[in-house]
Design an enzyme around this catalytic site. Structure first.
Site, PDB file in Angstrom:
ATOM      1  N   LYS A 126       0.852  -1.201   0.000  1.00  0.00           N
ATOM      2  CA  LYS A 126       0.000   0.000   0.000  1.00  0.00           C
ATOM      3  C   LYS A 126       0.883   1.244   0.000  1.00  0.00           C
ATOM      4  O   LYS A 126       1.792   1.379   0.827  1.00  0.00           O
ATOM      5  CB  LYS A 126      -0.868   0.027   1.265  1.00  0.00           C
ATOM      6  CG  LYS A 126      -2.343  -0.115   1.002  1.00  0.00           C
ATOM      7  CD  LYS A 126      -3.091   0.041   2.310  1.00  0.00           C
ATOM      8  CE  LYS A 126      -4.568   0.150   2.098  1.00  0.00           C
ATOM      9  NZ  LYS A 126      -5.292   0.288   3.362  1.00  0.00           N
TER      10      LYS A 126
HETATM   11  O1  G3P Z   1      -7.646   1.079   5.307  1.00  0.00           O
HETATM   12  C1  G3P Z   1      -8.011   2.097   4.408  1.00  0.00           C
HETATM   13  C2  G3P Z   1      -9.356   2.679   4.761  1.00  0.00           C
HETATM   14  O2  G3P Z   1     -10.332   1.664   4.706  1.00  0.00           O
HETATM   15  C3  G3P Z   1      -9.360   3.358   6.108  1.00  0.00           C
HETATM   16  O3  G3P Z   1     -10.634   3.831   6.336  1.00  0.00           O
HETATM   17  O4  G3P Z   1     -12.067   4.214   8.306  1.00  0.00           O
HETATM   18  O5  G3P Z   1      -9.701   5.043   8.356  1.00  0.00           O
HETATM   19  O6  G3P Z   1     -11.396   6.146   6.870  1.00  0.00           O
HETATM   20  P1  G3P Z   1     -10.942   4.860   7.533  1.00  0.00           P
END
Ligand code: G3P
Length: 218
Positions: free
Chosen positions: A83
């Site tokens: 990533k």
């Molecule tokens: O892991 C990437 C993404 O899904 C993170 O989401 O909940 O931190 O906005 P969030």
């Protein structure tokens, strides 16, 4: 649409994996900060539980270190996907790693143009964040649709991995618009599954079955 789980919590991953619905997993530094243990061991364990791509995020912000850390993480397991953030450094590192045959998931993507650049750099996945738009009173699903439509009209070899999912509606709408993947927090998986009428119906069936048995034994 394929379902990935968005967590580093091994117990949660094991539970949802036991449902037979998972095709992969994603993590990020925030999710890793919520669990104890050696980072590489956690990635190895996730790869044992989930038979699919497992995203491991590089934390470096300079291209050479992004590349070397990506190569190190990719060597942990063939299922590891690297990533990288959708920045100029992330694009440069993505194109280098992709040339090495290492799969990249470009994350923190918020616009169709960012996603187009990610795919053009050779990313195998791009992660448009939905919930963080909603958090600032914008239309996260609308931005996701722009990306899904742009990719549907292009011949990118890059899958749209809807991320920052906050609700079951986000999952349903991502599927309806044609996102390739949604990565879903454990809590949302449980919300997707539960319905009061299902629970109510099981109770009634069990009551009626018990009543029949008691009549039979009378
Ligand atoms: O892991 C990437 C993404 O899904 C993170 O989401 O909940 O931190 O906005 P969030």
């Amino acid at each position: 649409m394929k379902l990935y789980i968005d967590t580093a919590n091994l117990a949660d991953i094991e539970e949802i994996a036991s449902w037979g619905v998972l095709s992969g997993a994603t993590t990020n530094p925030t999710l890793l900060s919520q669990v104890e243990g050696d980072e590489d061991d956690i990635y190895r364990r996730i790869c044992e539980i989930v038979d699919g791509p497992v995203s491991a995020e590089v934390v470096a912000d300079d291209v050479p270190t992004m590349i070397s850390e990506g190569q190190r993480l990719a060597a942990i397991d063939p299922r590891i996907v690297i990533k990288l953030p959708t920045t100029r450094e992330g694009l440069s590192a993505t194109s280098a790693l992709a040339r090495d045959g290492i799969r990249v998931n470009m994350t923190l993507c918020f616009t169709a143009n960012q996603a187009i650049l990610a795919a053009s750099a050779g990313a195998s996945f791009v992660s448009p964040f939905v919930g963080r738009y909603d958090d600032i009173n914008e239309d996260g699903l609308g931005h996701l649709l722009e990306i899904v439509e742009a990719f549907a009209a292009s011949d990118f070899d890059c899958e749209v991995l809807a991320a920052s999912i906050r609700t079951p509606v986000h999952v349903m709408e991502a599927a309806r618009m044609g996102s390739d993947i949604a990565t879903i927090p454990p809590k949302v998986f449980h919300q997707m599954l539960h319905h009061p009428l299902t629970a109510q119906g099981i109770d009634k069936f069990n009551e009626d079955h018990a009543a029949r048995l008691s009549r039979k034994d009378a």
